[in-house]
Scaffold this active site. Structure first.
Site, short mmCIF file in Angstrom:
data_model
loop_
_atom_site.label_atom_id
_atom_site.label_comp_id
_atom_site.label_asym_id
_atom_site.label_seq_id
_atom_site.Cartn_x
_atom_site.Cartn_y
_atom_site.Cartn_z
N LYS A 81 0.81 -1.23 0.00
CA LYS A 81 0.00 0.00 0.00
C LYS A 81 0.84 1.29 0.00
CE LYS A 81 -4.18 -1.86 2.10
NZ LYS A 81 -5.23 -1.68 3.10
N ASP A 117 -10.19 2.78 1.37
CA ASP A 117 -10.48 2.19 2.69
C ASP A 117 -11.36 3.12 3.53
OD1 ASP A 117 -9.20 -0.29 2.59
OD2 ASP A 117 -7.29 0.51 3.27
P1 NDP Z 1 -2.02 -2.82 10.75
O1 NDP Z 1 -1.14 -3.97 11.03
O2 NDP Z 1 -1.51 -1.67 9.95
O3 NDP Z 1 -2.54 -2.20 12.16
C1 NDP Z 1 -3.01 -3.04 13.19
C2 NDP Z 1 -3.53 -2.18 14.33
O4 NDP Z 1 -4.10 -3.07 15.30
C3 NDP Z 1 -2.46 -1.37 15.04
O5 NDP Z 1 -3.01 -0.17 15.50
C4 NDP Z 1 -2.09 -2.29 16.21
O6 NDP Z 1 -1.55 -1.59 17.31
C5 NDP Z 1 -3.46 -2.83 16.56
N1 NDP Z 1 -3.41 -4.07 17.31
C6 NDP Z 1 -3.15 -5.31 16.84
N2 NDP Z 1 -3.21 -6.22 17.82
C7 NDP Z 1 -3.52 -5.52 18.95
C8 NDP Z 1 -3.73 -5.91 20.30
N3 NDP Z 1 -3.66 -7.19 20.68
N4 NDP Z 1 -4.05 -4.96 21.20
C9 NDP Z 1 -4.14 -3.65 20.83
N5 NDP Z 1 -3.95 -3.22 19.55
C10 NDP Z 1 -3.65 -4.17 18.63
O7 NDP Z 1 -3.31 -3.42 10.08
P2 NDP Z 1 -4.41 -2.66 9.18
O8 NDP Z 1 -4.71 -1.36 9.82
O9 NDP Z 1 -4.01 -2.68 7.76
O10 NDP Z 1 -5.66 -3.63 9.31
C11 NDP Z 1 -6.37 -3.73 10.53
C12 NDP Z 1 -7.59 -4.60 10.29
O11 NDP Z 1 -8.47 -3.93 9.41
C13 NDP Z 1 -7.26 -5.95 9.63
O12 NDP Z 1 -7.87 -6.97 10.39
C14 NDP Z 1 -7.91 -5.87 8.27
O13 NDP Z 1 -8.43 -7.10 7.87
C15 NDP Z 1 -9.02 -4.86 8.50
N6 NDP Z 1 -9.38 -4.14 7.29
C16 NDP Z 1 -10.68 -4.19 6.89
C17 NDP Z 1 -11.07 -3.55 5.76
C18 NDP Z 1 -12.50 -3.61 5.34
O14 NDP Z 1 -12.81 -3.21 4.21
N7 NDP Z 1 -13.41 -4.05 6.18
C19 NDP Z 1 -10.13 -2.78 4.93
C20 NDP Z 1 -8.79 -2.75 5.46
C21 NDP Z 1 -8.43 -3.44 6.59
P3 NDP Z 1 0.03 -1.28 17.42
O15 NDP Z 1 0.30 -0.09 16.56
O16 NDP Z 1 0.22 -1.02 18.87
O17 NDP Z 1 0.74 -2.53 16.94
#
Ligand code: NDP
Length: 292
Positions: A81, A117
């Protein structure tokens, strides 16, 4: 020369199929192709959507391939991306602010990057509530949260709180919203169970918690959720997350991640073809593919 197919259907009058694609790694199991090809068929378009596994070191060649083979555009997913940007000719305003592209559209010889998104999410949100002048909490600061936060900031909320486990990413996103969009945004460090601030009108889980696990718990005090808060989740598989179930029990109105996925598909479809697809066909296709 006029060629015949085995069942004697003429082929020479048929123009070449238009092609769009999804590039990512790993990309197997991505439901977008199933959804898009159903939508193409329903719209009477002889288009194909290909799902392509592209490793990071082959991305430049793959985008050259898009140009060489005249693809109409494509979706770019993890891990491309951000990396795809240097291979494009221009970006939409939102994609430029986010620094991420998930949808590319060919305009003549130029490839234009967009990010659907956040737009897809907002379209879904607006079926329940207009974000303007609302107090909004976003859990997460990754790619999805960033896209959603930028679009929300452009919609002029009263207050935008970014809650994230990692401070660096959360602070950076809040700073971006303030500096680039003059949004009333702030960062809150996520420690233990999050207490939803009184007066929150929209709460969004934009973390990956819940992906592939319907029992996964977002660390949040469910009792701090007021019944008039709209609760949205970006997780689309499974769409009925534990957070949404808990919120419904509190009397909240909820939005699942399938709506966001359908809407960003609708936006991409329109960018590529100039035609509005049938969102119900797309949602039905997703539900069939994901068996939900
Ligand atoms: P990223 O890896 O970029 O970000 C993940 C986020 O989740 C970060 O803020 C991370 O925090 C947080 N996180 C993960 N595990 C934990 C935890 N155990 N406790 C607290 N915070 C946590 O992923 P994306 O943003 O790209 O994607 C996130 C979700 O969105 C995915 O599951 C994806 O499938 C979904 N998605 C859905 C879409 C849709 O159209 N419905 C489109 C795009 C994505 P930290 O920074 O602290 O690691």
């Amino acid at each position: 020369m006029r060629r015949e197919t085995p069942d004697n259907q003429p082929m020479t009058d048929t123009p070449l199929q238009e092609i769009v694609c999804c590039m990512g790694q790993p990309v197997a199991g991505n439901p977008t192709q199933f959804m898009m090809e159903r939508a193409f068929a329903a719209a009477g378009l002889d288009w194909r959507y290909l799902t392509l596994e592209v490793p990071p070191d082959k991305l430049a060649d793959a985008v050259r391939g898009i140009r060489a083979m005249g693809f109409r555009g494509g979706n770019f997913t993890i891990p491309h991306k951000v990396a795809v940007i240097e291979h494009l000719d221009s970006l939409s305003e939102a994609a430029s602010i986010m620094g991420a592209v998930n949808c590319v559209c060919r305009d003549g010889d130029r490839l234009v990057g967009e990010n659907t998104d956040g737009k897809g999410f907002l379209q879904s949100l607006r079926t329940l509530i207009d974000p303007a002048d609302q107090r909004i909490v976003i859990l997460g600061a990754g790619g999805a949260a960033r896209a959603i936060a930028v679009e929300l900031a452009m919609a002029r909320p009263a207050d935008l709180t970014i809650v994230n486990r990692g401070a660096a990413r959360g602070e950076e996103l809040a700073r971006l919203l303030v500096d680039r969009l003059q949004a009333p945004a702030r960062f809150v460090s996520w420690q233990g169970d999050f207490e939803v601030p009184e007066g929150t009108q929209i709460l969004i889980n934009a973390t990956s918690i819940g992906l592939g696990d319907a029992q996964a718990r977002v660390p949040l005090n469910v009792k701090s959720l007021a019944p008039d808060t709209v609760v949205a989740d970006v997780i689309f598989n499974p769409p009925q997350t534990r957070l949404l179930k808990d919120a419904e029990q509190r009397g909240c109105r909820t939005l699942d991640g399938l709506g966001m996925l359908v809407n960003q598909g609708v936006i991409g479809f329109r960018l590529w073809t100039g035609i509005d697809p049938d969102p119900q066909v797309m949602r039905d296709a997703l539900e069939e593919y994901l068996e939900v």
